[in-house]
Design an enzyme around this catalytic site. Structure first.
Site, PDB file in Angstrom:
ATOM      1  CE  LYS A  51     -27.638  55.949 -54.225  1.00 30.38           C
ATOM      2  NZ  LYS A  51     -27.988  55.090 -55.359  1.00 30.38           N
ATOM      3  CB  THR A  52     -25.343  50.553 -55.785  1.00 28.45           C
ATOM      4  OG1 THR A  52     -25.743  51.861 -56.195  1.00 28.45           O
ATOM      5  CG2 THR A  52     -25.701  49.562 -56.883  1.00 28.45           C
ATOM      6  CG  ASP A  69     -31.125  53.557 -55.710  1.00 31.07           C
ATOM      7  OD1 ASP A  69     -30.752  54.060 -54.630  1.00 31.07           O
ATOM      8  OD2 ASP A  69     -30.400  53.506 -56.716  1.00 31.07           O
ATOM      9  CD  GLU A  70     -30.225  58.130 -55.909  1.00 36.20           C
ATOM     10  OE1 GLU A  70     -30.458  58.927 -54.982  1.00 36.20           O
ATOM     11  OE2 GLU A  70     -29.105  57.971 -56.427  1.00 36.20           O
ATOM     12  CD  GLN A 103     -26.239  62.371 -52.419  1.00 43.16           C
ATOM     13  OE1 GLN A 103     -25.837  62.379 -53.580  1.00 43.16           O
ATOM     14  NE2 GLN A 103     -26.012  61.351 -51.610  1.00 43.16           N
ATOM     15  NE  ARG A 158     -21.906  63.795 -56.180  1.00 45.19           N
ATOM     16  CZ  ARG A 158     -22.449  62.723 -55.609  1.00 45.19           C
ATOM     17  NH1 ARG A 158     -22.573  61.599 -56.280  1.00 45.19           N
ATOM     18  NH2 ARG A 158     -22.846  62.763 -54.356  1.00 45.19           N
TER      19      ARG A 158
END
Length: 721
Positions: A37-38, A225-226, A256, A612
């Site tokens: 996503k970044t 973002d997020e 998430q 993770r």
């Protein structure tokens, strides 16, 4: 090489490219864990710049300083000389920038203080004392949280009081009285807390049409973002800023969303298409982080949630190692097993920094710390006492805040007697009483110490000397860098010399001096690396420090095993992960009393922990755990069952009780060999053996797919077929 207006798009997969090249209008990018996503955000910003959008008309907001710094760096790499002009901030840093710029419209001092959680707690305690509730000081943290959540919902003290009056509940009335008294003290001190930064920014946009129009026109494109972590204030701010151009791109993953306890609302991302019916939706499902076996376990867990957007992660990576599940007799045995497995990983060529241990609550870290110490394995705890929370650091920064904002009563109270000045408790009470009687602040009372009756001559001299030192520093620190200003503060207040004099008698004094030197070094390095282009002064430095988070001080390159709660792990990744304490009541926490929404968030948290891991995942649980001195028997977490992992490896031969929702329980009575049953994951099967009776009845099922498994009947998620 595939390029578009000079931007190399060859590293993007088709959905990523679709999101990057989308010309404008509302855009929702559902980005699963590890799907890049970044990269999408930074490439989209660079693409917009290449298409002629002025970089200073692009706003990108995220949630951590590290994420903002990484985003800023990558945009500058893609658009050299222009990327640095993009507004890239955390929500709170962006809000602080606007509030500072328009402080006069908000009737705030230019150098307002920003209170952290400990400052908030101290102010709440003082507020409770002022309204006769000092006997409830043990509830101060609860009220800090309550006030913070109210501000996240854009309820100022007056609005909260109106809601509380309507509720006619004594507890709400008490909370409202504390909130009002707390806010009065903040206002008098010229201070804001974290919640105020967003609340004041939203007030600015609501009440000042010219300011609202200025920023709505300025930001032609906005990227968030997020987005799944946004609270109500952030949601309103985002919609307000994007209202004119409607070029709003939000990126996030509903799977998430794990921060409802601090105000995040998953509905913001789930209902984005209701807010913007013409929104384009792009789903990123190709994972670049984990092996397929890890993704398979994560997918099997999260699919049990109902409030989610459908997505299935996949990878081109090899299947990798099987996920290991291990039952241990106790939490100490669990920690010892983890330490031994880490030693084995080191023997296989892994490094300490490649390993992380996650747990649900901070209290679980103790057993892992002890086991790692015994094994001689270096470790670091993320979320332990931050550097800026150490006493000597808070003392130095309190002096700095006082120099900029003498009205800051919390900072003044902190430094009145460090170094000791002989202003005792009784004298301080007389000064405070004088301030209250005159309707002035504590600093003004210190300035007028000569008018206060019953003060000793020594106390008057001490108060006057403190005023003289602070006023001199206000003049001496004007126009110089933050590092030089801090050095002058430590010197002229006598704080450095006071600690030096204690080195021979106090074993901690030398360490405190080292920490202060590190504070100066850090300020200097920050000036050189981050703020060379803008000349970091003391005010900007204090603002940046106040917005630091638990993760900002974390250095993933240090040679140590990382320990942290699963909440803090979001956004990080490690080659090897130990996800521990997977027991009913612990993870999911409070499972017996959880609402369906709370249970779904716990499941999302488990999903975060699993995803993770890049190459190796170990999931552990203890059959007994000591809580408040008592030993309790535990059931393994339902998440292990949902991931279909309980019967792999060494756990396969054990009679493991499987928790299940009450609606799926198989009655312990009348189960006979030959009966047909159905399992939600394994499908249909037949009872081939029973043992025991009543609460201890065990049934062995041979499923139609060939699997044979033993269950404790009262916990088994089985239904009669």
């Amino acid at each position: 090489m595939e390029t578009c207006s000079g931007i190399d798009l060859g590293q993007l997969n088709p959905p990523q490219k679709e999101a990057v090249l989308y010309p404008g209008g509302p855009l929702l990018v559902l980005a699963g864990a590890g799907t890049g996503k970044t990269r999408v955000i930074t490439y989209r910003i660079a693409q917009l710049i290449s298409q002629g959008v002025a970089p200073e008309r692009i706003l990108a907001v995220t949630f951590t300083n590290k994420a903002a710094g990484e985003m800023r760096r990558r945009v500058e790499e893609l658009a050299p000389g222009k990327g640095a002009l993009v507004w890239v901030h955390t929500f709170h840093a962006f809000a602080a920038r606007l509030v500072r710029r328009h402080h006069d419209l908000l009737k705030l001092p230019r150098h307002f203080s920003i209170y952290d959680q400990s400052d908030q707690k101290r102010t709440v305690v003082e507020a409770m004392k002022s309204i006769g509730l000092e006997d409830q000081n043990n509830k101060a943290s609860m009220y800090v949280s309550l006030i913070s959540r109210a501000k996240d919902d854009l309820l100022d003290a007056q609005s909260y009081a109106i809601h509380s009056a309507a509720a006619c509940e004594p507890a709400r009335k008490t909370a409202s009285d504390i909130y009002l008294a707390y806010q009065r003290r903040l206002d008098a001190a010229g201070a804001l807390d974290f919640g105020d930064l967003l609340l004041k920014t939203c007030e600015l946009m609501r009440d000042q049409p010219q300011v609202r129009q200025q920023y709505q026109e300025l930001f032609r494109h906005m990227l968030v973002d997020e987005y799944q972590d946004t609270n109500h204030a952030q949601y309103i701010l985002t919609k307000t800023l994007a209202a004119k151009h409607r070029n709003i791109c939000v990126v996030g993953d509903d799977d998430q969303s794990v921060y409802s306890w601090r105000g995040a609302n998953i509905r913001n991302i789930l209902e984005f298409e209701n807010d913007f019916p013409d929104a384009k939706v792009v789903i990123l499902e190709q994972n670049y982080r984990s092996t397929s076996r890890i993704l398979d376990a994560a997918g099997k867990v999260i699919r049990h949630n109902k409030s989610r957007k459908a997505k299935t992660l996949w990878t081109e990576k090899p299947a990798g190692e099987s996920v290991t599940v291990q039952e241990l007799p106790s939490e100490m045995e669990e920690a010892g097993w983890v330490a031994r497995r880490i030693e084995a990983l080191l023997g296989q060529g892994r490094c300490l920094r490649e390993v992380a241990i996650f747990y649900r609550t901070n209290a679980q870290s103790r057993s892992f710390e002890e086991a790692l110490r015994r094994a001689g394995l270096a470790y670091t705890i993320v979320g332990a006492m931050r550097f800026y929370e150490r006493k000597e650091i808070k003392d130095a920064l309190a002096y700095a805040r006082l120099v900029l904002n003498p009205a800051d009563a919390v900072s003044l109270n902190r430094v009145i007697n460090v170094p000791p000045r002989g202003i005792g408790k009784t004298s301080l009470e007389r000064i405070e009483n004088f301030a209250q009687a005159q309707g002035i602040g504590l600093w003004d009372a210190f300035c007028r110490q000569a008018q206060i009756p019953q003060l000793t001559a020594a106390c008057r001299r001490a108060a006057a000397e403190l005023v003289h030192v602070v006023e001199k520093l206000r003049a001496d620190t004007a126009g110089i860098t933050a590092s030089r200003a801090l050095a002058l503060i430590l010197e002229q207040t006598g704080y450095w010399q006071w600690l030096e004099a204690q080195v021979d008698t106090d074993p901690e004094a030398a360490g405190r001096l080292d920490n202060l030197q590190e504070l100066l070094n850090g300020a200097k390095e920050y000036e050189e690396k981050v703020a060379a282009d803008r000349g970091l002064d003391l005010a900007q430095y204090l603002e940046d420090v106040s917005l630091q988070t638990d993760l900002d001080a974390y250095d993933p390159s240090q040679p140590a095993v990382t320990l942290m709660t699963v909440h803090l792990a979001k956004g990080l990744e490690y080659p090897a992960v130990f996800l521990t304490g997977l027991e009913e009541g612990l993870f999911p926490i409070g499972s017996g009393n959880s609402s369906p929404e709370e249970l779904e968030e716990e499941r999302r948290l488990c999903y975060v922990g699993i995803t993770r891991a890049r190459e190796a995942l170990f999931m552990t649980y203890a059959s007994t755990r000591r809580i408040f001195g008592q030993v309790y028997a535990n059931l393994p977490s339902r998440f292990l069952m949902e991931a279909q992992l309980l019967f792999q490896g060494s756990a396969a031969a054990r009679d493991i009780p499987i928790p299940a929702p009450a609606s799926r329980k198989l009655s312990a009575g009348g189960v006979s060999v030959g009966a047909r049953v159905r399992h939600p994951d394994f499908g249909g099967g037949r009872v081939v053996e029973t043992a025991g009776s009543g609460e201890t009845l065990k049934v062995t099922i041979q499923f139609d797919n060939g699997r044979t498994t033993k269950f404790l009947a009262r916990y088994a998620p089985l239904e009669r077929a």
